[in-house]
Design a protein around this motif. Structure first.
Motif, short mmCIF file in Angstrom:
data_model
loop_
_atom_site.label_atom_id
_atom_site.label_comp_id
_atom_site.label_asym_id
_atom_site.label_seq_id
_atom_site.Cartn_x
_atom_site.Cartn_y
_atom_site.Cartn_z
N THR A 73 0.86 -1.18 0.00
CA THR A 73 0.00 0.00 0.00
C THR A 73 0.90 1.23 0.00
O THR A 73 1.77 1.36 0.86
CB THR A 73 -0.93 0.03 1.22
OG1 THR A 73 -1.77 -1.12 1.21
CG2 THR A 73 -1.80 1.28 1.21
N ILE A 74 0.69 2.11 -0.96
CA ILE A 74 1.55 3.28 -1.13
C ILE A 74 0.69 4.53 -0.98
O ILE A 74 -0.25 4.74 -1.76
CB ILE A 74 2.22 3.27 -2.51
CG1 ILE A 74 2.96 1.94 -2.72
CG2 ILE A 74 3.16 4.45 -2.67
CD1 ILE A 74 3.11 1.56 -4.17
N ASP A 75 0.98 5.34 0.02
CA ASP A 75 0.26 6.60 0.21
C ASP A 75 0.75 7.64 -0.79
O ASP A 75 1.95 7.75 -1.05
CB ASP A 75 0.46 7.11 1.63
CG ASP A 75 -0.21 6.22 2.67
OD1 ASP A 75 -1.26 5.64 2.35
OD2 ASP A 75 0.34 6.09 3.78
N VAL A 76 -0.19 8.41 -1.34
CA VAL A 76 0.14 9.44 -2.32
C VAL A 76 -0.11 10.80 -1.69
O VAL A 76 -1.24 11.10 -1.28
CB VAL A 76 -0.70 9.28 -3.60
CG1 VAL A 76 -0.33 10.36 -4.61
CG2 VAL A 76 -0.50 7.90 -4.20
N PRO A 77 0.91 11.67 -1.58
CA PRO A 77 0.72 12.99 -0.96
C PRO A 77 -0.28 13.83 -1.75
O PRO A 77 -0.37 13.72 -2.98
CB PRO A 77 2.13 13.61 -1.03
CG PRO A 77 3.07 12.46 -1.21
CD PRO A 77 2.30 11.44 -2.00
N PRO A 78 -1.05 14.71 -1.08
CA PRO A 78 -2.00 15.58 -1.78
C PRO A 78 -1.28 16.47 -2.79
O PRO A 78 -0.20 17.01 -2.51
CB PRO A 78 -2.61 16.42 -0.65
CG PRO A 78 -2.38 15.61 0.59
CD PRO A 78 -1.09 14.89 0.38
N SER A 79 -1.89 16.61 -3.97
CA SER A 79 -1.27 17.42 -5.02
C SER A 79 -2.29 17.69 -6.11
O SER A 79 -3.25 16.94 -6.28
CB SER A 79 -0.05 16.69 -5.60
OG SER A 79 0.47 17.40 -6.72
#
Length: 216
Positions: free
Chosen positions: A132-138
């Motif tokens: 599971t890879i979290d994606v930073p807000p962008s």
């Protein structure tokens, strides 16, 4: 996905060693039904020419049969194992595989995480979560570039990469699935008109069925 049962059937077929290609479509039945949500993207080479005018239909069909593509309602996901793309069969004698993932999206499409699943004959109906890879807000086009190693991968395994977002895609996409009206609920609402309980009850407008970004 709105109806995960169909995807579970696909996972089951893959786990049995059947190479079945998954597709996504809007299933629009009327002029008022939105088209293109979701859709299937195919790798057809230069024939698309950016405008689809010169699209080679045979190449599109070949790509579809081979599974060279992905399904999405917004995020664009590119996944490679040992630099081989979707639909490919990858062989590695030492059981160590290098997966490279790239996710792009329009500014209004939310992307929060990527889930990598591994399935096979050793797994049940739904493949295990391998990462599971979290994606930073962008709001930038490029949301993620990530490389991950998987070791001890059993023979006849398959990988599926999923992309999730949490924010509604309204007003670009309208909400789906209106909750069904049950007789007991209807009686309760009618009773409200006689002073029994709330006039609107559970039927007050609610933002509970909005389309959220998803791709695999």
């Amino acid at each position: 996905p709105a109806f995960p049962g169909a995807q579970d059937d696909w996972f089951t077929l893959l786990g049995q060693g059947k190479k079945v290609v998954a597709t996504g479509n809007s299933d629009s039945h009327s002029a008022g039904a939105e088209a293109g949500l979701p859709r299937t993207y195919l790798e057809v080479g230069d024939s698309a020419n950016g405008s689809m005018i010169a699209l080679d239909v045979d190449k599109a069909m070949d790509a579809l049969r081979a599974g060279h593509g992905f399904v999405t309602n917004g995020p664009l996901v590119y996944a490679f194992i040992d630099e081989q793309g979707p639909g490919s069969t990858v062989v590695n004698a030492n059981g160590v595989f290098r997966m490279r993932i790239k996710v792009e999206a329009a500014p209004w499409v939310d992307v929060t995480k990527v889930v990598v699943r591994r399935g096979g004959k050793d797994q049940g109906k739904r493949p295990e979560i391998a990462a599971t890879i979290d994606v930073p807000p962008s709001t930038e086009t490029l949301r993620l570039e990530h490389t991950q190693l998987f070791t001890g991968v059993p023979d006849d395994s398959f990988f599926v990469v999923e992309v999730y977002g949490e924010k509604s895609m309204w007003p670009v996409f309208s909400p789906y699935e209106i909750p069904s009206l049950q007789i007991s609920d209807a009686v309760g609402v009618i009773g409200g008109s006689f002073g029994f309980g709330s006039t609107y009850g559970k039927y007050e407008p609610q933002q509970a069925q909005f389309v959220k970004p998803y791709a695999f």
